[in-house]
Design a protein around this motif. Structure first.
Motif, PDB file in Angstrom:
ATOM      1  N   PRO A 738     -14.413 -13.546  -6.772  1.00  0.00           N
ATOM      2  CA  PRO A 738     -15.396 -12.580  -6.258  1.00  0.00           C
ATOM      3  C   PRO A 738     -15.811 -12.917  -4.830  1.00  0.00           C
ATOM      4  N   GLY A 739     -15.909 -11.890  -4.011  1.00  0.00           N
ATOM      5  CA  GLY A 739     -16.360 -12.079  -2.643  1.00  0.00           C
ATOM      6  C   GLY A 739     -15.260 -12.291  -1.633  1.00  0.00           C
ATOM      7  N   ILE A 740     -14.012 -12.482  -2.101  1.00  0.00           N
ATOM      8  CA  ILE A 740     -12.920 -12.683  -1.149  1.00  0.00           C
ATOM      9  C   ILE A 740     -12.412 -11.330  -0.652  1.00  0.00           C
ATOM     10  N   MET A 741     -12.008 -10.457  -1.578  1.00  0.00           N
ATOM     11  CA  MET A 741     -11.533  -9.123  -1.204  1.00  0.00           C
ATOM     12  C   MET A 741     -12.617  -8.088  -1.532  1.00  0.00           C
ATOM     13  N   PRO A 742     -12.635  -6.990  -0.837  1.00  0.00           N
ATOM     14  CA  PRO A 742     -13.721  -6.020  -1.070  1.00  0.00           C
ATOM     15  C   PRO A 742     -13.636  -5.337  -2.426  1.00  0.00           C
ATOM     16  N   TYR A 743     -12.425  -5.203  -2.952  1.00  0.00           N
ATOM     17  CA  TYR A 743     -12.237  -4.573  -4.260  1.00  0.00           C
ATOM     18  C   TYR A 743     -11.289  -5.443  -5.081  1.00  0.00           C
ATOM     19  N   ARG A 744     -11.360  -5.279  -6.376  1.00  0.00           N
ATOM     20  CA  ARG A 744     -10.662  -6.161  -7.317  1.00  0.00           C
ATOM     21  C   ARG A 744      -9.135  -5.997  -7.258  1.00  0.00           C
ATOM     22  N   ILE A 745      -8.462  -7.114  -7.440  1.00  0.00           N
ATOM     23  CA  ILE A 745      -7.027  -7.122  -7.704  1.00  0.00           C
ATOM     24  C   ILE A 745      -6.776  -8.115  -8.836  1.00  0.00           C
ATOM     25  N   SER A 746      -5.613  -8.034  -9.456  1.00  0.00           N
ATOM     26  CA  SER A 746      -5.214  -9.049 -10.426  1.00  0.00           C
ATOM     27  C   SER A 746      -3.784  -9.487 -10.101  1.00  0.00           C
ATOM     28  N   ILE A 747      -3.536 -10.775 -10.223  1.00  0.00           N
ATOM     29  CA  ILE A 747      -2.209 -11.354  -9.974  1.00  0.00           C
ATOM     30  C   ILE A 747      -1.739 -11.984 -11.274  1.00  0.00           C
ATOM     31  N   ALA A 748      -0.561 -11.614 -11.723  1.00  0.00           N
ATOM     32  CA  ALA A 748      -0.032 -12.103 -12.993  1.00  0.00           C
ATOM     33  C   ALA A 748       0.372 -13.566 -12.887  1.00  0.00           C
ATOM     34  N   ARG A 749       0.486 -14.215 -14.050  1.00  0.00           N
ATOM     35  CA  ARG A 749       1.016 -15.577 -14.138  1.00  0.00           C
ATOM     36  C   ARG A 749       2.223 -15.567 -15.076  1.00  0.00           C
ATOM     37  N   PRO A 750       3.422 -15.894 -14.610  1.00  0.00           N
ATOM     38  CA  PRO A 750       3.791 -16.193 -13.231  1.00  0.00           C
ATOM     39  C   PRO A 750       3.671 -14.961 -12.356  1.00  0.00           C
ATOM     40  N   HIS A 751       3.514 -15.195 -11.064  1.00  0.00           N
ATOM     41  CA  HIS A 751       3.176 -14.092 -10.180  1.00  0.00           C
ATOM     42  C   HIS A 751       4.395 -13.215  -9.886  1.00  0.00           C
ATOM     43  N   ASP A 752       4.091 -11.971  -9.513  1.00  0.00           N
ATOM     44  CA  ASP A 752       5.136 -11.022  -9.127  1.00  0.00           C
ATOM     45  C   ASP A 752       5.559 -11.299  -7.685  1.00  0.00           C
ATOM     46  N   ARG A 753       6.863 -11.354  -7.481  1.00  0.00           N
ATOM     47  CA  ARG A 753       7.375 -11.536  -6.135  1.00  0.00           C
ATOM     48  C   ARG A 753       8.746 -10.886  -6.044  1.00  0.00           C
ATOM     49  N   VAL A 754       9.156 -10.579  -4.839  1.00  0.00           N
ATOM     50  CA  VAL A 754      10.479 -10.013  -4.596  1.00  0.00           C
ATOM     51  C   VAL A 754      11.245 -11.012  -3.743  1.00  0.00           C
ATOM     52  N   THR A 755      12.244 -11.632  -4.363  1.00  0.00           N
ATOM     53  CA  THR A 755      12.957 -12.731  -3.704  1.00  0.00           C
ATOM     54  C   THR A 755      14.280 -12.300  -3.090  1.00  0.00           C
ATOM     55  N   VAL A 756      14.794 -11.145  -3.504  1.00  0.00           N
ATOM     56  CA  VAL A 756      16.040 -10.644  -2.908  1.00  0.00           C
ATOM     57  C   VAL A 756      15.649  -9.857  -1.661  1.00  0.00           C
ATOM     58  N   GLU A 757      15.914 -10.446  -0.519  1.00  0.00           N
ATOM     59  CA  GLU A 757      15.340  -9.921   0.721  1.00  0.00           C
ATOM     60  C   GLU A 757      15.955  -8.606   1.187  1.00  0.00           C
ATOM     61  N   ASN A 758      17.047  -8.163   0.555  1.00  0.00           N
ATOM     62  CA  ASN A 758      17.663  -6.916   0.990  1.00  0.00           C
ATOM     63  C   ASN A 758      17.525  -5.775  -0.027  1.00  0.00           C
ATOM     64  N   VAL A 759      16.618  -5.922  -1.012  1.00  0.00           N
ATOM     65  CA  VAL A 759      16.429  -4.831  -1.974  1.00  0.00           C
ATOM     66  C   VAL A 759      15.732  -3.652  -1.287  1.00  0.00           C
ATOM     67  N   PRO A 760      15.952  -2.449  -1.791  1.00  0.00           N
ATOM     68  CA  PRO A 760      15.326  -1.274  -1.164  1.00  0.00           C
ATOM     69  C   PRO A 760      13.796  -1.321  -1.259  1.00  0.00           C
ATOM     70  N   VAL A 761      13.170  -0.702  -0.281  1.00  0.00           N
ATOM     71  CA  VAL A 761      11.715  -0.516  -0.265  1.00  0.00           C
ATOM     72  C   VAL A 761      11.449   0.985  -0.258  1.00  0.00           C
ATOM     73  N   ARG A 762      10.664   1.436  -1.217  1.00  0.00           N
ATOM     74  CA  ARG A 762      10.352   2.871  -1.320  1.00  0.00           C
ATOM     75  C   ARG A 762       9.026   3.157  -0.628  1.00  0.00           C
ATOM     76  N   PHE A 763       9.002   4.199   0.165  1.00  0.00           N
ATOM     77  CA  PHE A 763       7.799   4.598   0.895  1.00  0.00           C
ATOM     78  C   PHE A 763       7.009   5.563   0.025  1.00  0.00           C
ATOM     79  N   LEU A 764       5.814   5.166  -0.393  1.00  0.00           N
ATOM     80  CA  LEU A 764       4.986   6.015  -1.249  1.00  0.00           C
ATOM     81  C   LEU A 764       4.281   7.101  -0.459  1.00  0.00           C
ATOM     82  N   GLU A 765       3.932   6.789   0.772  1.00  0.00           N
ATOM     83  CA  GLU A 765       3.318   7.784   1.665  1.00  0.00           C
ATOM     84  C   GLU A 765       4.004   7.668   3.024  1.00  0.00           C
ATOM     85  N   PRO A 766       5.172   8.255   3.180  1.00  0.00           N
ATOM     86  CA  PRO A 766       5.946   8.074   4.422  1.00  0.00           C
ATOM     87  C   PRO A 766       5.196   8.489   5.680  1.00  0.00           C
TER      88      PRO A 766
END
Length: 861
Positions: A738-766
């Motif tokens: 609490p107090g670090i970010m203005p609104y809540r987030i949750s990070i899973a254990r183990p955390h989510d990450r993208v390690t393949v540096e050439n995977v596609p990225v989708r633009f949600l609001e281009p």
């Protein structure tokens, strides 16, 4: 008679770092330990993936507690991790973590090996890992180490299954088992493929079970107290573990009973059929010298072998901590008996047996030979110092080395030979020897030699090809003096006991704060040439006006005149074609500035510096890495800078405040892009007028590393409420506080990450302003990224956040936590888990374009 052997015994006060001096390293405690270990000839190899994977409790219990020759093989040097103590990443971080591992082994008593595998960053599967590491090549390295070290027991830290998590861990578990099966196979791995090393068949294979005690077959009380050491093996292991400072692994030295666990998986000896009946990793293995009786054919040799147990027992009874020299006759007797086991020469004639048992005898004799040398040195009280007048010496320059030998004991010493080796150049003392040293006397000898090449970490000398360093693994342990470029070796004798001491040659001086400091001497180019950075951005198709600084360091004696010039790509010119400079002697430094102007189209270019002196061109220099807890390291680099000409727009007048994070080299990059950047100390936030800045940036993991930032975070949120833009790069689980970010987030254990540096990225609001202004971001901007896309991505987040991007590794659920933006008061809060801290210092064009957009968010409103 002297035994031919590797000179592993070190007798010196070399300051490799500030790791705590251990009582077992010298004096009576060390002598007791050395004598206790003479009857032990077992060897255990532990295999993991990274620095910090090793089980220091098991290593300390085996090495310090049971006097077992114990080693840790780390597949990598941790190059792909992050750095909590400084800004070094990549190969430079690998050099730091190598030294931290060596510091750990000096504490827990193990030896240290590596393969050629480069830590390319987090991997989610062994399949992905082996796409970066040629599987057969790394397996061959592991087999080479097994054949060199000849362990009776192999302990794999990991299971080799997905439960290990990190793909490197899985790969280490797989390769450990394959090496156990194949190190004795000369069809799959002929001797010629493993540096000529003969096959070796380990007898037992275990997997670590410290986190899987339900699967354990063997429990070991690593909390056992050792009265000689004055601490338990678990306490010792904690000190060892705490050497991994770049990973923030400092830990408490806990007392009392503590259990560690192993799981037996394969056995090739008559051990208990039920593995849970075992009481030791060596159950079923003959650990005594009697196992070699079948190799001994002559009567004299057999009598020598049979006499060993009694001789060792008599030797242990001679221990007198006040009169350690009383152990010398017993040491001489053991040495004579062991020499007679192989007909008088150790260990070469044992090689003729050509069997695993013969190779076992050879290795065991080498181990005991080293321990006899150490025991004799401790019993005599001899001290040896090998010093030179400075730390760095030019390649080819004559180095004068002073070797001082002090007889501080109560028995007479004979100095038989003194030798120094710089690289492969060997110099010896001849006519002055042998000489006799009475108690409380000393002798000083002068030897001269020269370095043939610059002294750089051996694995970096030939560079890297993808995920593998080009230098070959020869089975030499990293901590062995065979890896040291400057070594002195002294052969002595006392009361019929011959022994050999080897030590690094050092530059010795007094620091007014630290006291005595000893730094191993090194070779270097006569003139070292370096630039400020390896990679820099420039704006494409726009006027470039930049200062290029060339740093020169003279290494050798005598004044040097040099002409320095830049080699520039078409489109750039310097204010002068060359400059002359005088360097007056060793250590003299000069910095020359060239003003480079011009224009470049988008692309990648190289600027190189060269210094010419007396018909020799110098194009390389070094970066010095220096921390209290490790020895000084020098990483050699060509004097070049890679220019990335990026097609981007930077809004005029954009003032940025930057709060650095962990291993953070981003702020200088932003300045290269034409931004006005001020670096802020988080402790100074209360007194800083933040309204003068359009955007404040927080570096990666800054909240984890800085208590002051956490304490003053409300000041940053107030800045956003009042209309500012705050760009926060990724953090770990502390971001959910609490107090670090203005609104809540949750990070899973183990955390989510993208390690393949050439995977596609989708633009949600281009068409979102952050993806449009001032640079239109497209999928092409995610080309050429290195190591990671994103890490510690929020699994869920408050609806106030708008996700702009979606990405995931192949086969995984898409994650929208790479780039979140939220209105907060009158301002904008941007949270990004994209790995900008790696992309920007590596000159990735699209990363620069996107980051500038994040910084320019206020200009959009």
């Amino acid at each position: 008679m002297y035994w031919r052997r590797w000179p592993w015994v070190v007798l010196s006060a070399v300051t490799f770092g500030s790791s705590r001096a251990m009582a077992q390293d010298r004096g009576a405690a060390a002598l007791v330990a050395a004598l206790d270990g003479l009857g032990t000839t077992m060897r255990v190899l532990m295999i993991g993936a990274h620095p910090d994977d090793e089980d220091t409790q098991i290593i300390a219990w085996l090495s310090r507690g049971r006097h077992v020759e114990t080693a840790y093989l780390s597949l990598t040097r941790g190059d792909g991790g992050q750095n909590i103590v400084g800004n070094e990443l990549g190969e430079a971080l690998g050099a730091i973590r190598t030294q931290e591992l060596l510091a750990a082994r000096r504490v827990d008593g193990g030896r240290q090996y590596f393969t050629r595998a480069f830590d390319f960053g987090f991997s989610k599967s062994s399949q992905e890992t082996f796409e970066n590491w040629p599987r057969d090549s790394i397996l061959r390295d592991v087999v080479t180490v097994v054949r060199a070290f000849r362990p009776h027991v192999i302990v794999s830290v990991f299971t080799g299954t997905p439960r290990d998590g990190h793909g490197h861990h899985q790969a280490a578990g797989i390769l450990a088992r394959e090496a156990f099966e194949l190190s004795g196979d000369t069809v799959r791995f002929p001797r010629s493929t493993t540096n000529g090393l003969a096959p070796w068949t380990p007898l037992k294979f275990y997997r670590g079970a410290s986190f899987r005690s339900d699967a354990a077959t063997l429990a070991i009380n690593v909390g056992e107290y050792d009265p000689v050491l004055g601490r338990s093996y678990a306490e010792l292991a904690a000190v060892s573990r705490s050497q991994h400072r770049s990973q923030a692994f400092g830990t408490l030295e806990r007392k009392g009973v503590r259990f560690d666990y192993l799981q037996r998986e394969v056995v090739r000896v008559a051990a208990p059929e039920d593995p849970r009946m075992e009481r030791s990793p060596f159950d079923g293995i003959d650990t005594s010298w009697a196992r070699f009786r079948t190799l001994v054919t002559s009567g004299a040799a057999r009598r020598a072998l049979d006499s060993l147990p009694l001789a060792l027992a008599r030797l242990r009874q001679t221990v007198d901590v006040r009169r350690p020299e009383r152990s010398l006759p017993g040491l001489a007797e053991v040495r004579r008996l062991l020499a007679n086991v192989c007909g008088g020469t150790i260990p070469n004639s044992c090689r003729a047996h050509g069997t695993d048992l013969g190779r076992d005898l050879e290795a065991s004799l080498g181990t005991v030979s080293s321990r006899l040398d150490r025991a004799a040195a401790l019993a005599t009280g001899v001290a040896v110092e090998a010093t030179a007048a400075r730390e760095l010496w030019a390649v080819g320059e004559e180095v004068t080395i002073q070797v001082a030998i002090y007889n501080r004991g109560r028995t007479q010493l004979t100095v038989r030979s003194v030798q120094v080796r710089l690289d492969d150049s060997v110099a010896s003392v001849g006519a002055q020897l042998p000489t006799t040293l009475a108690p409380d006397s000393s002798t000083n000898l002068t030897l001269r030699s020269a370095f043939r090449r610059a002294s750089e970490p051996w694995w970096l000398r030939e560079g890297r090809k993808g995920g593998v360093f080009a230098a070959s693994v020869d089975g030499t342990a990293e901590a062995d003096l065979a890896r040291e470029p400057a070594v002195a070796t002294v052969q002595l004798e006392a009361e019929g006991m011959p022994f050999t001491l080897s030590l690094p040659i050092t530059y010795r001086y007094a620091d007014q704060v630290k006291g005595e400091v000893n730094r191993p001497i090194r070779g270097a180019p006569a003139i070292a040439v370096a630039l400020d950075r390896e990679v820099e951005y420039v704006q494409a198709r726009k006027a470039i006006d930049r200062i290029v600084r060339v740093h020169l360091t003279a290494i050798g004696e005598g004044a040097k005149e040099a002409r320095v010039s830049l080699e520039l790509p078409s489109g750039l010119t310097a204010d002068s074609s060359s400059r002359s400079v005088s360097l007056t002697g060793p250590g003299a430094k000069r910095t020359l500035e060239f003003r480079v102007r011009g224009q470049l189209p988008p692309g990648r270019y190289t600027v190189a510096a060269v210094a010419r002196s007396e018909s020799t061109s110098y194009r390389r220099g070094f970066v010095t890495i220096e921390y209290e807890h490790i020895g000084t390291q020098r990483i050699y680099r060509d004097a070049t800078v890679r220019l990335e000409a990026v097609d981007l727009v930077v809004p005029a007048g954009l003032r940025i405040a930057y709060i650095p994070g962990v291993g953070d080299n981003v702020a200088p990059v932003l300045s290269q892009l034409g931004l006005d950047v001020t670096v802020l100390d988080p402790a100074a936030l209360p007194g800083t007028e933040l309204k003068d800045f359009a955007t404040v940036v927080v570096g990666a993991r800054a909240y984890e590393a800085s208590e002051a930032l956490v304490a003053n975070n409300a000041r940053l949120l107030e800045f956003v409420r009042n209309g500012g833009t705050l760009v926060v790069q990724y953090g770990q689980y502390e971001m959910m506080q609490p107090g670090i970010m203005p609104y809540r987030i949750s990070i899973a254990r183990p955390h989510d990450r993208v390690t393949v540096e050439n995977v596609p990225v989708r633009f949600l609001e281009p068409d979102h302003p952050l993806l449009v202004y001032p640079n239109r971001i497209t999928s092409a901007d995610f080309d050429g990224w290195v190591q990671d896309r994103a890490l510690y991505m929020p699994r869920t987040f408050d609806s106030e956040y708008r996700p702009l991007l979606e990405t995931s590794d192949p086969g995984e659920q898409p994650n929208r936590g790479a780039l979140l933006v939220a209105r907060y008061g009158s301002g904008l809060y941007v949270y990004t888990t994209l790995a900008f801290f790696r992309q920007l210092p590596n000159g990735v064009p699209g990363a620069a374009r996107l980051f500038v957009n994040l910084l320019a968010a206020r200009a959009q409103r």
